[in-house]
Enzyme design. Structure first.
Site, short mmCIF file in Angstrom:
data_model
loop_
_atom_site.label_atom_id
_atom_site.label_comp_id
_atom_site.label_asym_id
_atom_site.label_seq_id
_atom_site.Cartn_x
_atom_site.Cartn_y
_atom_site.Cartn_z
N HIS A 12 0.84 -1.20 0.00
CA HIS A 12 0.00 0.00 0.00
C HIS A 12 0.87 1.25 0.00
CE1 HIS A 12 -3.12 -2.79 1.23
NE2 HIS A 12 -4.01 -1.85 1.03
N GLU A 133 14.47 13.68 -5.86
CA GLU A 133 14.08 14.45 -7.05
C GLU A 133 14.94 14.08 -8.25
OE1 GLU A 133 14.28 18.51 -5.57
OE2 GLU A 133 12.09 18.53 -5.34
N ASP A 139 9.69 17.42 -9.20
CA ASP A 139 9.98 18.51 -8.28
C ASP A 139 9.01 18.38 -7.12
OD1 ASP A 139 10.58 20.75 -6.85
OD2 ASP A 139 9.86 22.18 -8.34
N GLN A 149 12.43 25.47 -0.07
CA GLN A 149 12.68 24.15 -0.70
C GLN A 149 14.15 23.84 -0.70
OE1 GLN A 149 10.92 22.58 -4.51
NE2 GLN A 149 9.75 24.49 -4.43
N GLU A 153 15.26 20.59 1.35
CA GLU A 153 15.42 19.45 0.48
C GLU A 153 16.85 18.92 0.46
OE1 GLU A 153 13.86 20.56 -3.35
OE2 GLU A 153 11.79 20.21 -2.67
MN MN Z 1 15.41 20.07 -4.85
MN MN Z 2 11.35 20.50 -4.87
#
Ligand code: MN
Ligand code: MN
Length: 155
Positions: A12, A133, A139, A149, A153
């Site tokens: 799942h 990514e 993105d 971000q 990230e």
């Molecule tokens: Mn990134």
């Molecule tokens: Mn991003």
């Protein structure tokens, strides 16, 4: 049928146990669009451990999680369904569902092999959103302002 013979679990993407508010929400998690062929030791090992870790955070600390999950890569098929080579998940840990994402927001990102040769500890598979990514071409968190971000990230 095909799943049973394949040796893979019906994995799942959104766990049934995370959608218990009403029966409609819960039944949606059993649609085949939420299911993928998942190696049993992944599904019942680190993937499940991370699901339980997240659920514990929500129930014990009353915080909110924003969860994105997906797969990439290709290690064969079950019937017409691709068996992904990797499974990943990104979790933002928020104080409440309305909480804004900031540079300080805690992020949990994991990328695991869809394999039975796997560690039981999900922490072994921690990575950055940036790496996911690159691997997927997505993105992620694209509604979050670019500067934030970039900060959350990369760590
Ligand atoms: Mn990134
Ligand atoms: Mn991003």
């Amino acid at each position: 049928g095909e799943y049973r013979r394949s040796g893979y679990d019906r994995g799942h993407m959104v766990p049934s146990g995370d959608r218990t508010a009403n029966s409609r929400d819960n039944s949606l998690t059993f649609l085949m669009t939420n299911i993928f062929p998942q190696a049993p030791d992944n599904n019942r090992g680190p993937w499940k451990e991370l699901e339980e870790y997240g659920r514990d955070l929500v129930y014990q600390q009353g915080i909110a999680l924003y969860v994105i999950a997906g797969v990439y890569g290709d290690k064969g098929t079950v019937g017409k369904v691709t068996v992904p080579g990797r499974v990943w998940k990104v979790i933002l840990v928020l104080d409440s569902p309305e909480d804004e994402v900031t540079r300080g927001t805690e992020v949990i990102a994991v990328d695991m092999p869809n394999s039975d040769r796997i560690e039981s500890d999900w922490q072994a598979y921690r990575t950055t959103v940036d790496r996911i990514e690159v691997a997927t071409g997505y993105d992620l968190l694209s509604d979050v302002p670019d500067g934030i971000q970039a900060a959350i990230e990369s760590r």
